[in-house]
Scaffold this motif. Structure first.
Motif, PDB file in Angstrom:
ATOM      1  N   SER A  54       0.804  -1.224   0.000  1.00  0.00           N
ATOM      2  CA  SER A  54       0.000   0.000   0.000  1.00  0.00           C
ATOM      3  C   SER A  54       0.837   1.274   0.000  1.00  0.00           C
ATOM      4  CB  SER A  54      -0.930   0.003   1.230  1.00  0.00           C
ATOM      5  OG  SER A  54      -1.763  -1.135   1.235  1.00  0.00           O
ATOM      6  N   GLY A 272     -15.386  -3.987   7.427  1.00  0.00           N
ATOM      7  CA  GLY A 272     -14.728  -2.686   7.409  1.00  0.00           C
ATOM      8  C   GLY A 272     -13.233  -2.784   7.224  1.00  0.00           C
ATOM      9  N   ASP A 273     -12.502  -2.279   8.192  1.00  0.00           N
ATOM     10  CA  ASP A 273     -11.041  -2.198   8.103  1.00  0.00           C
ATOM     11  C   ASP A 273     -10.339  -3.493   8.505  1.00  0.00           C
ATOM     12  OD1 ASP A 273     -11.182   0.428   7.269  1.00  0.00           O
ATOM     13  OD2 ASP A 273     -10.936   1.269   9.279  1.00  0.00           O
ATOM     14  N   GLU A 275     -10.023  -7.824   8.303  1.00  0.00           N
ATOM     15  CA  GLU A 275     -10.357  -9.076   7.623  1.00  0.00           C
ATOM     16  C   GLU A 275     -10.698 -10.168   8.624  1.00  0.00           C
ATOM     17  OE1 GLU A 275     -11.124 -11.038   4.087  1.00  0.00           O
ATOM     18  OE2 GLU A 275     -10.522  -8.948   4.384  1.00  0.00           O
ATOM     19  N   SER A 281      -8.104  -5.577   6.620  1.00  0.00           N
ATOM     20  CA  SER A 281      -8.611  -5.857   5.271  1.00  0.00           C
ATOM     21  C   SER A 281      -7.782  -5.055   4.265  1.00  0.00           C
ATOM     22  CB  SER A 281     -10.080  -5.441   5.191  1.00  0.00           C
ATOM     23  OG  SER A 281     -10.185  -4.031   5.362  1.00  0.00           O
ATOM     24  N   GLN A 283      -8.807  -2.663   2.534  1.00  0.00           N
ATOM     25  CA  GLN A 283      -9.168  -1.273   2.844  1.00  0.00           C
ATOM     26  C   GLN A 283      -8.377  -0.762   4.039  1.00  0.00           C
ATOM     27  OE1 GLN A 283     -13.465  -0.247   3.324  1.00  0.00           O
ATOM     28  NE2 GLN A 283     -12.924   0.274   5.441  1.00  0.00           N
ATOM     29  N   GLY A 284      -8.236  -1.607   5.062  1.00  0.00           N
ATOM     30  CA  GLY A 284      -7.484  -1.214   6.250  1.00  0.00           C
ATOM     31  C   GLY A 284      -6.012  -1.019   5.951  1.00  0.00           C
ATOM     32  N   ALA A 286      -4.718  -0.171   3.149  1.00  0.00           N
ATOM     33  CA  ALA A 286      -4.562   1.065   2.372  1.00  0.00           C
ATOM     34  C   ALA A 286      -4.476   2.265   3.306  1.00  0.00           C
ATOM     35  CB  ALA A 286      -5.728   1.213   1.392  1.00  0.00           C
ATOM     36  N   LYS A 287      -5.299   2.278   4.346  1.00  0.00           N
ATOM     37  CA  LYS A 287      -5.242   3.366   5.328  1.00  0.00           C
ATOM     38  C   LYS A 287      -3.900   3.348   6.076  1.00  0.00           C
ATOM     39  CE  LYS A 287     -10.199   3.725   6.436  1.00  0.00           C
ATOM     40  NZ  LYS A 287     -11.180   3.624   7.553  1.00  0.00           N
TER      41      LYS A 287
END
Length: 299
Positions: A54, A272-273, A275, A281, A283-284, A286-287
């Motif tokens: 990421s 959400g963030d 897995e 996850s 998405q998490g 990436a943050k």
């Protein structure tokens, strides 16, 4: 400052093919070592990501990654096991000149210490047991009452020794990277819950807290306290090493606490963030990558 360059993540096998050219052609070259937050830590593997995938940086950059799921810091400094780490870092003519070391380490060691039960008979493991036996937990509302302070102190003292060994390898006469920064990150605070990473893999925190008879309402606050203690430890790491005579350790902590939203306590799968219980996850990650990349400063 713009972050326009995705980090190229290489495996050792890539050094023998055309992808290896990316390492020599990049402005920044990193040696990465670590656990699942730098590798693939979810079953099946296509369901997750990691921090390295990421990262976007202000210069072209490549990282040679030796990370693998479940790896502990104790394993990372087992030089008979981590032959490639030693070779690429301090292997003389076989080593590379790195601009920094990226380290995702300590989380699995902490989880092992949290999972250690009062019935543990191995003296070394018993010494770093983090949680207090249920019959010794005092009355009150502060989640610190669940923590065995002597065990947590012994745990951090043990890890200082492991980090000292990494510094010694970085500064070995056979290394071309003496003194370069070592970036090590905090973890974010997962919600302890019954969310496995695969059949028979996890949960970790929920299992430990259940065994220690800790009320579920205190699970997230207790985890947050322990992760904050980890962050404070990293903030003091250079000083702790200097007190042991380790000069110019040059650890640079990256703070990730508060980046992710905790999963609902009752959830049992990806949400959400997160897995699963302890792995973010895509998405998490990436943050986390956005938070981490802005703290990588080689000046």
């Amino acid at each position: 400052m713009s972050f326009d360059y995705p980090l190229a993540v290489l495996q050792p096998g890539d050094l023998n093919n055309s992808r290896g050219d990316v390492l020599t052609e990049s402005t920044w070259r990193f040696l990465a070592q670590g656990d699942s937050w730098f590798s693939i830590g979810q079953l099946p593997p296509w369901a997750t990501s990691n921090i390295l995938f990421s990262l976007r940086l202000p210069n072209s950059a490549a990282a040679l990654s030796l990370a693998s799921p479940g790896k502990t810091l104790a394993q990372m400094v087992d030089w008979t096991r981590e032959v490639k780490f030693v070779t690429y870092l301090a292997g003389g003519t076989l080593s590379y000149k790195w601009d920094a070391i990226l380290l995702s380490a300590g989380g699995n060691d902490l989880f092992d210490a949290i999972l250690t039960l009062p019935t543990e008979t191995d003296p070394a493991r018993a010494a770093v047991r983090v949680l207090q036996a249920p019959n010794l937990v005092p009355a009150g509302t502060d989640v610190k009452r669940y923590v065995r302070s002597a065990g947590l102190s012994a745990f951090f003292n043990l890890l200082v020794g492991y980090f000292a060994q990494i510094v010694a390898k970085r500064d070995d006469p056979k290394s071309q990277s003496a003194g370069v920064p070592i970036f090590v990150h905090t973890y974010d605070c997962p919600q302890p819950r019954d969310a496995q990473a695969g059949p028979g893999v996890g949960p970790w925190l929920a299992r430990a807290y259940t065994a220690y008879q800790i009320p579920a309402v205190d699970w997230l606050p207790l985890t947050t306290y322990l992760i904050q203690q980890w962050a404070q430890f990293l903030a003091s790491l250079n000083g702790l090493l200097a007190a042991r005579g380790v000069a110019n350790a040059n650890f640079r902590p990256a703070y990730l606490i508060g980046t992710l939203n905790p999963a609902p306590a009752s959830s049992r799968g990806p949400t959400g963030d997160w897995e699963n219980e302890i792995h973010p996850s895509p998405q998490g990650y990436a943050k986390l990558g956005m938070a981490f990349e802005k703290q990588i400063n080689l000046a």
